[in-house]
Design a protein around this motif. Structure first.
Motif, PDB file in Angstrom:
ATOM      1  N   ASP A  80       0.842  -1.201   0.000  1.00 43.14           N
ATOM      2  CA  ASP A  80       0.000   0.000   0.000  1.00 43.14           C
ATOM      3  C   ASP A  80       0.876   1.249   0.000  1.00 43.14           C
ATOM      4  O   ASP A  80       0.542   2.261  -0.614  1.00 43.14           O
ATOM      5  CB  ASP A  80      -0.904   0.029   1.238  1.00 43.14           C
TER       6      ASP A  80
ATOM      7  N   TYR B 159       1.073 -16.417  -3.687  1.00 45.54           N
ATOM      8  CA  TYR B 159      -0.177 -15.710  -3.391  1.00 45.54           C
ATOM      9  C   TYR B 159      -1.319 -16.563  -3.925  1.00 45.54           C
ATOM     10  O   TYR B 159      -1.106 -17.427  -4.768  1.00 45.54           O
ATOM     11  CB  TYR B 159      -0.213 -14.304  -4.033  1.00 45.54           C
TER      12      TYR B 159
ATOM     13  N   ALA C 264      -7.405 -15.032  -4.089  1.00 52.44           N
ATOM     14  CA  ALA C 264      -7.991 -14.007  -3.219  1.00 52.44           C
ATOM     15  C   ALA C 264      -6.959 -12.930  -2.873  1.00 52.44           C
ATOM     16  O   ALA C 264      -7.279 -11.735  -2.844  1.00 52.44           O
ATOM     17  CB  ALA C 264      -8.534 -14.646  -1.938  1.00 52.44           C
ATOM     18  N   ASP C 265      -5.710 -13.344  -2.623  1.00 54.41           N
ATOM     19  CA  ASP C 265      -4.654 -12.345  -2.347  1.00 54.41           C
ATOM     20  C   ASP C 265      -4.536 -11.390  -3.538  1.00 54.41           C
ATOM     21  O   ASP C 265      -4.429 -10.175  -3.379  1.00 54.41           O
ATOM     22  CB  ASP C 265      -3.271 -13.007  -2.180  1.00 54.41           C
ATOM     23  N   TYR C 266      -4.514 -11.970  -4.733  1.00 55.26           N
ATOM     24  CA  TYR C 266      -4.345 -11.134  -5.929  1.00 55.26           C
ATOM     25  C   TYR C 266      -5.492 -10.141  -6.053  1.00 55.26           C
ATOM     26  O   TYR C 266      -5.282  -8.948  -6.262  1.00 55.26           O
ATOM     27  CB  TYR C 266      -4.246 -12.004  -7.190  1.00 55.26           C
TER      28      TYR C 266
ATOM     29  N   GLY D 264      -7.309  -9.029  -3.769  1.00 54.92           N
ATOM     30  CA  GLY D 264      -7.147  -8.063  -2.680  1.00 54.92           C
ATOM     31  C   GLY D 264      -6.219  -6.923  -3.094  1.00 54.92           C
ATOM     32  O   GLY D 264      -6.463  -5.749  -2.798  1.00 54.92           O
ATOM     33  N   ARG D 265      -5.128  -7.267  -3.805  1.00 58.19           N
ATOM     34  CA  ARG D 265      -4.187  -6.243  -4.268  1.00 58.19           C
ATOM     35  C   ARG D 265      -4.845  -5.355  -5.340  1.00 58.19           C
ATOM     36  O   ARG D 265      -4.625  -4.157  -5.393  1.00 58.19           O
ATOM     37  CB  ARG D 265      -2.906  -6.887  -4.820  1.00 58.19           C
TER      38      ARG D 265
ATOM     39  N   GLU E 124      -7.964  -4.696  -5.527  1.00 60.01           N
ATOM     40  CA  GLU E 124      -8.898  -3.822  -4.797  1.00 60.01           C
ATOM     41  C   GLU E 124      -8.136  -2.636  -4.195  1.00 60.01           C
ATOM     42  O   GLU E 124      -8.573  -1.484  -4.276  1.00 60.01           O
ATOM     43  CB  GLU E 124      -9.615  -4.668  -3.716  1.00 60.01           C
ATOM     44  N   ALA E 125      -6.953  -2.910  -3.635  1.00 60.10           N
ATOM     45  CA  ALA E 125      -6.146  -1.830  -3.044  1.00 60.10           C
ATOM     46  C   ALA E 125      -5.716  -0.818  -4.113  1.00 60.10           C
ATOM     47  O   ALA E 125      -5.747   0.393  -3.889  1.00 60.10           O
ATOM     48  CB  ALA E 125      -4.919  -2.412  -2.338  1.00 60.10           C
TER      49      ALA E 125
ATOM     50  N   ARG F 141      -8.643   1.336  -4.986  1.00 59.19           N
ATOM     51  CA  ARG F 141      -9.007   2.229  -3.890  1.00 59.19           C
ATOM     52  C   ARG F 141      -8.015   3.392  -3.798  1.00 59.19           C
ATOM     53  O   ARG F 141      -8.404   4.550  -3.657  1.00 59.19           O
ATOM     54  CB  ARG F 141      -9.020   1.419  -2.578  1.00 59.19           C
TER      55      ARG F 141
END
Ligand code: SAH
Ligand code: SF4
Ligand code: F3S
Length: 453
Positions: free
Chosen positions: A256, A291, A294-296, A298-299, A301-302, A305
């Motif tokens: 992040d 990874y 779901a991890d991917y 998640g990234r 999504e970050a 955002r």
């Protein structure tokens, strides 16, 4: 004119594979031009031909071998011409490339990616008829003090290596073996090269590493560690008119903090290349990617955002060992879910001695691999078209690179998202920024008209 004027010899370099290799060819050009060689764009007048090679897939090596066969004919017409194999294939095949009988041709020099400083010495051997080889990998070579000669660049966009090697050992991948251990380059040398590029008129810089997110520099004497999220702002601040990109990011460690740094600097382009390889957690595990699906996601999504509207591109492999139809469907559904703007797509190609070659059977039959790749390509074409259609009607800032290949009256350039834009641009020259109103698109290109300056 002096009676015995020393004529510099002519070197022709041809580069295969990834951007790092193109960047390495500029190091090679620097070492050779310091040693009385001149770069020529013509094979026909070359005294030495170097192929800087790639081993990533079998096809990449086949292409080089075919080219080497062609070059043997050229050598027949130009006795004394030397042929050198550089880069990843040199490193992978080593002295096997010097066995004329087995190979059915003569190669004079074999030089691995960490051995370019020894080129002058190797040249001396080769010029006296001895075969020359250096494929020693180094733990610390970064060529930091060598100023690359950007002999083929268009003067607008440059690549700058910030790291070498790779320590990730993805199961399918030959790079950790051909490029050796991961090491980072001194940030001071990165900044001074950035300054030189800016002064020379370059307007875009791509920082290169197999996994830039693991850039790591220990500031001498302080014990302080500089990571990529600290390096990027330093480079971005060097010249606010210089666009900055980077490749490649490994999904397992894109932080992040880095995304915030990207969002903060307007000259850092809003585009991330984030190779996913597969949408199936099972396959990702077998690939040793570290990874999950779901991890991917998640990234992704970050990214969405923290950097709204950021372009995301990827690499995909079809038909890795043990890939079932359900795994393949998972790749397609992940592609839909993310909506990639662009992708490089490949059929799995087994590479000798990699983890996958040693542990798993290459068991997806060729017809199935091809069909899955076709499905991936067809889907990506739709996604790229959708992504481009969303830009129609917008006015985008385009960095002009040069005349369009198709029509002399048009210029081409790229957006911050790394999309190619073609527009009637007689008023513009390479290196200019143009505001272009996008009026139409294909899956590969945006077209538009410049807004008045
Ligand atoms: N360091 C980068 C990519 C390096 S190679 C990364 O980790 O993402 C570029 C791409 O080639 C990889 O992302 C992968 O999609 C593909 N590739 C690598 N080895 C391959 C193989 N054996 N067969 C097919 N594709 C491969
Ligand atoms: Fe190869 Fe993986 Fe390293 Fe990329 S991160 S170069 S795919 S081993
Ligand atoms: Fe090829 Fe070597 Fe690059 S194998 S992809 S040239 S690091």
């Amino acid at each position: 004119m002096p009676e015995h004027e020393i004529m510099s010899k002519k070197l022709y370099i041809e580069t295969y594979g990834c951007q790092m290799n193109f960047s390495d060819s500029e190091i090679v050009a620097s070492v050779m031009t310091e040693n009385d060689y001149e770069i020529t764009p013509e094979t026909g007048e070359a005294d030495v031909v170097f192929l800087n090679t790639c081993s990533i897939r079998e096809h990449a090596e086949q292409k080089v071998l075919n080219r080497l066969r062609e070059l043997q004919h050229l050598r027949n017409a130009r006795p004394g011409m030397l042929i050198g194999v550089l880069g990843c294939m040199a490193e992978r095949l080593k002295a096997a490339l010097l066995e004329d009988e087995k190979l059915g041709m003569r190669i004079d020099m074999v030089v691995g990616p960490d051995a370019y400083r020894s080129l002058p010495r190797l040249m001396t051997d080769a010029e006296t008829g001895q075969k020359a080889i250096n494929v020693i990998l180094s733990a610390d070579e970064t060529y930091a003090d060598i100023s690359p000669v950007r002999y083929a660049a268009g003067g607008v966009s440059a690549f700058l290596s910030i790291m070498r090697g790779c320590g990730n050992f993805c199961a399918y991948c030959v790079v950790p073996y051909t490029r050796g251990q991961e090491r980072s380059r001194d940030p001071n040398s990165i900044v001074s090269e950035t300054r030189q590029l800016a002064a020379a008129g370059y307007r875009e810089l791509t920082l290169l590493g197999q996994n830039v997110n693991s850039y790591r520099w220990e500031v001498p004497g302080s014990g302080r560690i500089m990571g990529f999220s600290e390096l990027l702002p330093v480079v971005a601040r060097t010249d606010p008119r210089m666009r900055v990109r980077f490749a490649t990011s490994h999904p397992k460690d894109i932080s992040d903090k880095l995304l915030h740094a990207m969002a903060e600097y307007p000259n850092v382009c809003n585009a991330i290349h984030l190779p996913v390889q597969s949408g199936s957690s099972e396959i990702l595990k077998r690939m040793n990617r570290k990874y999950t699906r779901a991890d991917y996601l998640g990234r992704v999504e970050a990214i969405r955002r923290i950097i709204p509207g950021c372009a995301i591109s990827t690499d995909l492999i079809a038909g890795f060992c043990g890939e079932t139809e359900a795994d393949h469907q998972a790749t397609l559904s992940l592609m839909e879910e993310v909506g990639f703007d662009f992708a490089f797509m490949f059929k799995y190609s087994e590479r000798p001695d990699t983890l996958a070659a040693r542990k798993f059977a290459d068991d997806v039959d060729p017809a199935t691999k091809s069909r899955r790749l076709q499905e991936i390509i067809a889907l990506q074409q739709r996604l790229s078209l959708r992504s481009n259609e969303a830009d129609v009607g917008k006015t985008l800032e385009v960095l002009v690179e040069g005349p369009s290949k198709r029509s002399g009256a048009h210029m081409m350039g790229r957006t911050s998202h790394n999309k190619v834009v073609v527009f009637p641009g007689q008023a513009y020259k390479p290196g200019d920024y143009a505001g272009v109103h996008i009026t139409s698109c294909s899956s590969a290109t945006l077209k538009g008209n410049p807004i008045s300056q």
